[in-house]
Design a protein around this motif. Structure first.
Motif, short mmCIF file in Angstrom:
data_model
loop_
_atom_site.label_atom_id
_atom_site.label_comp_id
_atom_site.label_asym_id
_atom_site.label_seq_id
_atom_site.Cartn_x
_atom_site.Cartn_y
_atom_site.Cartn_z
N ASN A 167 2.80 3.99 13.82
CA ASN A 167 2.43 4.25 12.76
C ASN A 167 3.07 5.88 12.37
O ASN A 167 3.90 5.87 11.61
N SER A 182 1.26 10.93 -2.82
CA SER A 182 1.86 11.93 -2.16
C SER A 182 2.83 12.75 -3.21
O SER A 182 3.35 13.73 -2.57
N HIS A 233 -3.13 1.96 9.20
CA HIS A 233 -2.39 2.56 8.42
C HIS A 233 -2.78 3.02 6.87
O HIS A 233 -2.23 3.85 6.01
N ASN A 234 -3.91 2.08 6.45
CA ASN A 234 -4.66 2.77 5.13
C ASN A 234 -5.21 4.12 5.33
O ASN A 234 -5.26 4.78 4.26
N ILE A 264 6.97 7.36 4.15
CA ILE A 264 5.34 6.24 3.91
C ILE A 264 5.84 5.03 3.88
O ILE A 264 5.31 4.10 4.55
N GLY A 292 -2.18 6.54 5.99
CA GLY A 292 -1.36 6.95 4.84
C GLY A 292 -2.18 7.44 4.00
O GLY A 292 -1.45 8.36 3.11
N MET A 348 4.43 2.51 6.84
CA MET A 348 3.46 1.49 6.56
C MET A 348 4.10 0.09 6.60
O MET A 348 4.95 -0.22 5.60
N TYR A 357 6.23 7.36 10.34
CA TYR A 357 6.32 8.56 9.27
C TYR A 357 7.32 9.54 9.54
O TYR A 357 8.11 9.95 8.79
N SER A 380 0.92 -1.29 -0.25
CA SER A 380 0.07 -0.03 -0.01
C SER A 380 0.85 1.08 -0.04
O SER A 380 0.46 2.27 -0.50
N SER A 381 2.02 0.95 0.46
CA SER A 381 2.90 2.33 0.36
C SER A 381 3.39 2.75 -0.99
O SER A 381 3.61 4.07 -0.93
N MET A 396 0.31 5.00 -1.80
CA MET A 396 0.47 6.24 -1.02
C MET A 396 1.46 7.08 -1.34
O MET A 396 1.54 8.31 -1.60
#
Length: 320
Positions: A233, A121, A292-293, A259, A296, A263, A237, A113-114, A117
């Motif tokens: 979390n 970003s 975290h989703n 990120i 994120g 994550m 970051y 998922s990172s 993200m």
């Protein structure tokens, strides 16, 4: 196939909502979702197989092209999150099972998922993908070692059994997926748009199963575990950002590493905890997967509005 791809894209974009929904359903209807527990490992293997279908040789070329930047991301991932987990379990009173689970999720590689993200970003996507790929490939060796080193004080840790589990759940499916790309490239290319749907289904089922089987522990300690996960979390970051800033990396690279560090592959954490510790030890990973989703997406949106001339407030007052 277009409909399936569109549905997959929609589900992928609303991933956080589905995870929250199924976590709630797992808590409300535990008897239904407990039946998924025996399938947690196969579900994770399917998710990793899907990741293998999308890995490109270019991801590893990126490692060779800029090894220092990837190295900063990988070392930060496997240093910051495990040490943060140890600090939190030392400061905040919790049961041995929960403490081991917090440390376990901290020792996991970066989550896929990172990469999404990092894209949202406006960060360095290639760096994010390279870091995720490398930490995932190193996970069979690094994760059991770190868990043994840091969590043995709470629960017995069989590092070799954990190593074998990660090979089965992560490396073997990844390798199979990557090999299939070479053997059936057209079929794989046609199937790739549907992969987000498969990944979301796999993760939400794993989370709902862990929540269902650990309903009692969540009811009694859920708020404390949630607070620990949010701190873990969020500090990930921040420290990921500061670590990459300390090495003079550009803002796009700082975003990606920040990120990446924050994550985790919480699906792997939940599967390992359930297999080697207890369902209660899997709760931090399950809650991490939900949180975290959400966080994120929030931090990606925050980062997206920042440029090299305008650093994030409180993440660094002046550009390095």
């Amino acid at each position: 196939m277009k409909f399936l791809a569109s549905l997959s894209g929609l589900v992928g974009r609303t991933f956080a909502y589905w995870v929250v929904l199924f976590a709630v359903l797992g808590f409300i209807l535990p008897d239904i979702f407990k039946q998924i527990v025996p399938y947690i490992v196969p579900l994770l293997a399917i998710i990793m197989f899907g990741m293998g279908l999308t890995i490109k040789g270019q991801d590893f070329v990126e490692v060779l092209r800029r090894p220092v930047e990837v190295g900063i991301g990988v070392v930060s991932q496997f240093l910051i999150m495990p040490l943060l987990a140890v600090a939190l379990t030392t400061i905040i009173p919790m049961s041995p099972e929960v403490a081991a689970g917090v440390i376990l999720v901290g020792c996991c590689p970066g989550g896929t998922s990172s990469n999404v993200m990092a894209y949202l970003s406006k960060g360095d996507i290639a760096l994010s993908v390279a870091c995720t790929s490398v930490t995932t490939l190193l996970a069979p060796f690094v994760t059991p070692f770190l868990v043994y080193l840091l969590a043995s004080q709470y629960l017995p840790v069989d590092a070799m059994a954990m190593f074998i589990s990660i090979i089965k759940m992560v490396l073997a499916p990844l390798a199979l997926g990557y090999a299939l790309q070479k053997v059936m490239p057209k079929a794989v290319a046609a199937a790739v748009p549907a992969l987000p749907l498969v990944s979301v289904i796999g993760i939400v089922l794993i989370v709902s199963a862990v929540v269902a089987v650990s309903k009692g522990a969540i009811a009694s300690s859920g708020l404390m575990i949630f607070a620990v996960v949010v701190l873990h979390n969020g500090c990930g970051y921040l420290l990921g950002y500061f670590a990459s800033r300390a090495f003079g990396l550009s803002l796009a690279k700082r975003k990606a590493i920040s990120i990446e560090v924050g994550m985790q592959n919480s699906g792997l954490g939940a599967a390992l905890a359930n297999a080697h510790f207890s369902p209660v030890a899997a709760v931090p990973s399950a809650i991490f997967s939900v949180w975290h989703n959400i966080s994120g997406a929030l931090i990606a949106n925050y980062y997206a509005g920042k440029t090299d001339e305008e650093e994030p407030a409180r993440l660094g007052t002046r550009s390095a």
